[in-house]
Design a protein around this motif. Structure first.
Motif, PDB file in Angstrom:
ATOM      1  N   ALA A  78       0.828  -1.199   0.000  1.00 37.08           N
ATOM      2  CA  ALA A  78       0.000   0.000   0.000  1.00 37.08           C
ATOM      3  C   ALA A  78       0.867   1.257   0.000  1.00 37.08           C
ATOM      4  CB  ALA A  78      -0.916  -0.010   1.221  1.00 37.08           C
ATOM      5  N   HIS A  80       0.519   5.460   1.613  1.00 39.25           N
ATOM      6  CA  HIS A  80      -0.270   6.446   2.347  1.00 39.25           C
ATOM      7  C   HIS A  80      -0.339   7.781   1.612  1.00 39.25           C
ATOM      8  CE1 HIS A  80      -0.875   4.914   6.727  1.00 39.25           C
ATOM      9  NE2 HIS A  80      -1.313   4.083   5.829  1.00 39.25           N
ATOM     10  N   PRO A  82      -2.231   8.761  -1.501  1.00 37.03           N
ATOM     11  CA  PRO A  82      -3.172   8.321  -2.536  1.00 37.03           C
ATOM     12  C   PRO A  82      -2.798   8.840  -3.919  1.00 37.03           C
ATOM     13  CG  PRO A  82      -4.351   9.084  -0.598  1.00 37.03           C
ATOM     14  CD  PRO A  82      -2.910   9.457  -0.399  1.00 37.03           C
ATOM     15  N   GLU A  86      -6.268   5.142  -6.310  1.00 42.10           N
ATOM     16  CA  GLU A  86      -7.210   5.262  -5.198  1.00 42.10           C
ATOM     17  C   GLU A  86      -8.155   6.444  -5.360  1.00 42.10           C
ATOM     18  OE1 GLU A  86      -5.683   4.578  -1.181  1.00 42.10           O
ATOM     19  OE2 GLU A  86      -3.776   3.995  -2.098  1.00 42.10           O
ATOM     20  N   CYS A 112      -2.875  -4.809   1.590  1.00 37.39           N
ATOM     21  CA  CYS A 112      -3.700  -3.666   1.973  1.00 37.39           C
ATOM     22  C   CYS A 112      -4.266  -2.980   0.724  1.00 37.39           C
ATOM     23  CB  CYS A 112      -2.879  -2.725   2.845  1.00 37.39           C
ATOM     24  SG  CYS A 112      -3.833  -1.498   3.760  1.00 37.39           S
ATOM     25  N   THR A 113      -4.119  -1.660   0.619  1.00 39.30           N
ATOM     26  CA  THR A 113      -4.695  -0.938  -0.520  1.00 39.30           C
ATOM     27  C   THR A 113      -3.873  -1.074  -1.786  1.00 39.30           C
ATOM     28  OG1 THR A 113      -3.623   1.093   0.257  1.00 39.30           O
ATOM     29  CG2 THR A 113      -5.921   0.734   0.921  1.00 39.30           C
ATOM     30  N   PHE A 116      -5.832  -1.756  -4.970  1.00 39.71           N
ATOM     31  CA  PHE A 116      -6.329  -0.745  -5.908  1.00 39.71           C
ATOM     32  C   PHE A 116      -5.505  -0.770  -7.202  1.00 39.71           C
ATOM     33  CE2 PHE A 116      -8.427   0.625  -2.162  1.00 39.71           C
ATOM     34  CZ  PHE A 116      -9.448   1.501  -2.515  1.00 39.71           C
ATOM     35  N   THR A 131      -9.332  -5.939   0.493  1.00 34.96           N
ATOM     36  CA  THR A 131      -8.450  -4.817   0.811  1.00 34.96           C
ATOM     37  C   THR A 131      -8.756  -4.432   2.242  1.00 34.96           C
ATOM     38  OG1 THR A 131      -7.643  -2.664   0.048  1.00 34.96           O
ATOM     39  CG2 THR A 131     -10.027  -2.997   0.041  1.00 34.96           C
ATOM     40  N   HIS A 132      -8.096  -3.418   2.757  1.00 36.73           N
ATOM     41  CA  HIS A 132      -8.362  -3.003   4.130  1.00 36.73           C
ATOM     42  C   HIS A 132      -9.823  -2.592   4.270  1.00 36.73           C
ATOM     43  CE1 HIS A 132      -8.075  -0.951   7.976  1.00 36.73           C
ATOM     44  NE2 HIS A 132      -6.849  -1.437   8.114  1.00 36.73           N
ATOM     45  N   SER A 135     -11.083   0.891   3.539  1.00 34.87           N
ATOM     46  CA  SER A 135     -11.091   1.361   2.142  1.00 34.87           C
ATOM     47  C   SER A 135     -12.099   0.613   1.287  1.00 34.87           C
ATOM     48  CB  SER A 135      -9.688   1.205   1.533  1.00 34.87           C
ATOM     49  OG  SER A 135      -8.732   1.939   2.253  1.00 34.87           O
ATOM     50  N   SER A 138     -14.753   2.765  -0.807  1.00 40.24           N
ATOM     51  CA  SER A 138     -14.132   3.440  -1.950  1.00 40.24           C
ATOM     52  C   SER A 138     -13.763   2.443  -3.040  1.00 40.24           C
ATOM     53  CB  SER A 138     -12.884   4.191  -1.479  1.00 40.24           C
ATOM     54  OG  SER A 138     -12.178   4.741  -2.572  1.00 40.24           O
ATOM     55  N   PHE A 139     -13.231   1.290  -2.649  1.00 40.60           N
ATOM     56  CA  PHE A 139     -12.840   0.270  -3.619  1.00 40.60           C
ATOM     57  C   PHE A 139     -14.065  -0.210  -4.397  1.00 40.60           C
ATOM     58  CE2 PHE A 139     -11.861  -3.907  -5.183  1.00 40.60           C
ATOM     59  CZ  PHE A 139     -10.513  -3.885  -5.477  1.00 40.60           C
TER      60      PHE A 139
END
Length: 333
Positions: A78, A80, A82, A86, A112-113, A116, A131-132, A135, A138-139
């Motif tokens: 992932a 942090h 974006p 994302e 994790c993300t 995406f 995913t987490h 999120s 949003s995913f």
């Protein structure tokens, strides 16, 4: 010995050091019985040089995206910070160009993300992924064609795997090592890094109460007792009685602490024990079935096939180099 399996980790600005390090630590600890490394792990970036992390330091990455072209497995952690994946569900030009270098047939995995990125590349269309959980909304909005399951630790679609948060990345790496080289190698890696050897992918991401409060009883004694008695027929009342609880209270607290039902957990432990015996011993299949509580070779075959997609004899042959039929490995009466 053939060359080690090449794992490339793609670090983007904002990468979490834990996610980056766990891939190196776990795959780097995997060894053959002769002590040779089973994986070669390299870190690469969209451009060589300094890469920002989500901590107060940067990392220096010497490999550019060309390292992706040599990888057998690519892991995308992932970030942090974006980016377009994302924010808009699409790949930026540099990321798209880097992913285009990956050879056909390479295994892809995300932590994790990082999912995406795989989704924006179209690798998850029509597939189950995770995913987490923070999120997930949003995913789902950005990638409606992906079958998102935000309640599991990781998913395995063969050539594409996804995992939830940082800790689930550990579970995913151990799962890949187990899939590639068997339970014995994965368990040794877990022992070296002092982490649980196996958490099933379907286990819940978020467990409401992972540790019992001082005023409440844990179900830990029941789990320890079950592991010492897997050869027995273990019922829900049996497990609840170890903790002096009603079955209803025990089931509720077990789910809170473990993330699954007691009997599902018992079946998972039986399968794991069977894998270890198949890899490490020459016991006949029906003896292994008895020692793991499945009762019969047919029951063991059914459960192992449901989890791994192979029979006990094929699994043993894969990880021990022993080509035998199940008929030959059952006890003759």
């Amino acid at each position: 010995m053939s060359r080690p399996h090449r794992v490339a980790v793609l670090a983007r600005h904002g990468v979490m050091p834990l996610e980056l390090g766990l891939v190196h630590q776990l795959f780097g600890a995997a060894r053959s019985p002769g002590g040779e490394p089973l994986y070669e792990v390299v870190t690469c970036a969209l451009a060589p040089g300094e890469v920002r992390t989500d901590a107060d330091f940067t990392i220096s990455v010497t490999h550019g995206p060309q390292a992706l072209a040599l990888a057998d497995t690519v892991v995308v952690p992932a970030t942090h910070e974006p980016d377009e994946t994302e924010l808009h569900g699409r790949l930026g030009p540099a990321l798209a160009a880097a992913l285009a270098l990956i050879r056909p047939g390479a295994r892809m995995a995300s932590i994790c993300t990082g999912a995406f990125v795989l989704a924006a590349a179209g690798l998850l269309d029509g597939r189950r992924a995770t995913t987490h959980w923070l999120s997930a909304e949003s995913f789902r909005r950005l990638f409606p064609s992906v079958e998102l399951d935000p309640d599991v630790l990781y998913t395995d679609c063969g050539d594409v795997l996804t995992s939830a948060g940082e800790a689930a990345g550990i579970d995913l790496c151990l799962h890949v090592i187990r899939r590639d080289h068997g339970a014995a190698v994965a368990n040794e890696v877990a022992r070296r890094t002092v982490v649980p050897p196996h958490r099933e992918g379907g286990q819940a991401q978020y467990v409401q109460r992972p540790v019992a409060s001082p005023r409440e009883s844990s179900t830990g004694r029941a789990r320890a007792w079950a592991l010492a008695n897997l050869d027995r027929s273990l019922s829900l009342p049996d497990l609840a009685s170890v903790e002096s609880m009603s079955t209803r209270t025990f089931t509720r607290r077990f789910r809170q602490e473990v993330g699954m039902s007691p009997l599902r957990w018992v079946t998972q432990q039986r399968v794991e024990r069977a894998r270890q015996l198949l890899e490490r011993t020459d016991l006949p299949i029906d003896r292994i079935a008895a020692q793991t509580g499945f009762g019969t070779a047919a029951s063991l075959r059914q459960h192992l096939n449901a989890v791994l997609g192979v029979s006990p004899s094929v699994y043993r042959g894969t990880f021990r180099g022993v080509r035998v039929t199940e008929q030959a490995t059952t006890t003759r009466r």
